[in-house]
Design a protein around this motif. Structure first.
Motif, short mmCIF file in Angstrom:
data_model
loop_
_atom_site.label_atom_id
_atom_site.label_comp_id
_atom_site.label_asym_id
_atom_site.label_seq_id
_atom_site.Cartn_x
_atom_site.Cartn_y
_atom_site.Cartn_z
N GLU A 168 0.83 -1.20 0.00
CA GLU A 168 0.00 0.00 0.00
C GLU A 168 0.87 1.26 0.00
O GLU A 168 0.56 2.23 -0.69
CB GLU A 168 -0.93 0.00 1.21
CG GLU A 168 -2.04 -1.05 1.12
CD GLU A 168 -2.86 -1.17 2.40
OE1 GLU A 168 -2.58 -0.44 3.37
OE2 GLU A 168 -3.78 -2.00 2.42
N ASN A 169 1.96 1.22 0.77
CA ASN A 169 2.87 2.36 0.80
C ASN A 169 3.52 2.60 -0.56
O ASN A 169 3.70 3.74 -0.99
CB ASN A 169 3.94 2.18 1.87
CG ASN A 169 3.39 2.29 3.28
OD1 ASN A 169 2.31 2.84 3.49
ND2 ASN A 169 4.12 1.75 4.24
N GLN A 212 2.24 1.76 -3.47
CA GLN A 212 1.21 2.28 -4.36
C GLN A 212 0.96 3.76 -4.09
O GLN A 212 0.83 4.56 -5.01
CB GLN A 212 -0.10 1.48 -4.21
CG GLN A 212 -1.15 1.86 -5.23
CD GLN A 212 -0.69 1.64 -6.66
OE1 GLN A 212 -0.03 0.66 -6.97
NE2 GLN A 212 -1.01 2.57 -7.53
N ASP A 213 0.93 4.13 -2.81
CA ASP A 213 0.76 5.55 -2.45
C ASP A 213 1.91 6.38 -2.98
O ASP A 213 1.71 7.49 -3.48
CB ASP A 213 0.65 5.71 -0.93
CG ASP A 213 -0.65 5.17 -0.38
OD1 ASP A 213 -1.60 4.94 -1.17
OD2 ASP A 213 -0.73 4.96 0.86
N LYS A 248 3.78 5.68 -5.59
CA LYS A 248 3.64 5.77 -7.04
C LYS A 248 2.61 6.83 -7.42
O LYS A 248 2.83 7.61 -8.34
CB LYS A 248 3.22 4.42 -7.63
CG LYS A 248 4.33 3.42 -7.72
CD LYS A 248 3.84 2.13 -8.34
CE LYS A 248 4.91 1.07 -8.41
NZ LYS A 248 4.40 -0.18 -8.98
N ASP A 249 1.48 6.83 -6.70
CA ASP A 249 0.45 7.82 -6.97
C ASP A 249 0.97 9.23 -6.73
O ASP A 249 0.70 10.15 -7.51
CB ASP A 249 -0.79 7.56 -6.10
CG ASP A 249 -1.51 6.27 -6.48
OD1 ASP A 249 -1.26 5.74 -7.59
OD2 ASP A 249 -2.31 5.77 -5.65
N SER A 250 1.71 9.40 -5.66
CA SER A 250 2.28 10.72 -5.34
C SER A 250 3.27 11.15 -6.42
O SER A 250 3.32 12.32 -6.80
CB SER A 250 2.98 10.69 -3.99
OG SER A 250 2.08 10.41 -2.96
N VAL A 293 3.24 10.26 -9.59
CA VAL A 293 2.49 10.61 -10.79
C VAL A 293 1.93 12.02 -10.65
O VAL A 293 2.01 12.83 -11.58
CB VAL A 293 1.36 9.59 -11.05
CG1 VAL A 293 0.38 10.09 -12.09
CG2 VAL A 293 1.96 8.26 -11.49
N VAL A 294 1.38 12.33 -9.47
CA VAL A 294 0.82 13.67 -9.24
C VAL A 294 1.93 14.72 -9.32
O VAL A 294 1.77 15.77 -9.95
CB VAL A 294 0.08 13.73 -7.88
CG1 VAL A 294 -0.24 15.15 -7.50
CG2 VAL A 294 -1.17 12.87 -7.94
N LYS A 340 4.81 14.47 -10.85
CA LYS A 340 5.31 14.52 -12.21
C LYS A 340 4.37 15.33 -13.09
O LYS A 340 4.80 16.12 -13.92
CB LYS A 340 5.47 13.10 -12.76
CG LYS A 340 6.17 13.03 -14.08
CD LYS A 340 6.39 11.59 -14.48
CE LYS A 340 7.08 11.49 -15.81
NZ LYS A 340 7.24 10.12 -16.25
N LYS A 341 3.07 15.13 -12.91
CA LYS A 341 2.08 15.85 -13.68
C LYS A 341 2.16 17.35 -13.39
O LYS A 341 2.10 18.17 -14.27
CB LYS A 341 0.69 15.32 -13.35
CG LYS A 341 -0.28 15.36 -14.48
CD LYS A 341 -1.56 14.68 -14.09
CE LYS A 341 -2.19 14.05 -15.31
NZ LYS A 341 -3.44 13.42 -15.03
#
Length: 154
Positions: free
Chosen positions: A41-42, A44-45, A47-49, A51-52, A54-55
């Motif tokens: 879970e950490n 995945q979190d 990775k999501d962070s 992506v945000v 990077k965007k």
């Protein structure tokens, strides 16, 4: 009788030890599985962070790139207008080739403006590829302006 009591005590001790060790192993296994799940879970979190982040960085980079290229496109537009004005001021007949080159430059500049305006800065687009190609096109127009003012006739 002493021998049977000590043997029985020894067997009970061994059985108790085995039962306790089996229970803790199962408990450790459960705890390990929970830790692995937490770690997943950490990750995945994270990775999501990423992506945000990077965007957001790409959005800032996109805005700066767009402002810079709009400035260059407007400068090119001014240079084209200046060249057309020079052609009108001179009473000499201008080469048809020179006029054609100016028209080509003007069209390329308009195409770049359209390309910039239609580009969608989203996750599905290849930003680096677009940026590289666009800069290449901008460099070509810059070189064409330089070549236009050079007189290669001898």
């Amino acid at each position: 009788m002493k021998k049977s009591i000590s043997t029985l005590a020894f067997l009970i001790f061994i059985a108790g030890t085995l039962m306790i060790s089996c229970k803790s192993s199962t408990k450790e296994e459960t705890e390990s599985q929970e830790k692995v799940q937490d770690a997943r879970e950490n990750v995945q979190d994270a990775k999501d962070s990423l992506v945000v982040a990077k965007k957001a960085a790409t959005a800032e980079e996109w805005k700066a790139f767009k402002n810079e290229t709009d400035s260059v496109i407007n400068d090119n537009k001014a240079r084209i207008a200046e060249l057309k004005l020079k052609m009108k001021k001179t009473d000499e007949s201008i080469d048809a080739k020179y006029q054609k080159n100016i028209d080509i430059l003007e069209q390329k500049n308009k195409d770049l403006k359209v390309k910039m305006d239609t580009y969608k800065n989203d996750a599905n687009s290849d930003w680096q590829s677009f940026k590289r190609e666009f800069n290449h096109d901008m460099d070509e127009i810059g070189q064409a302006f330089k070549d236009l003012t050079v007189d290669n006739k001898k």
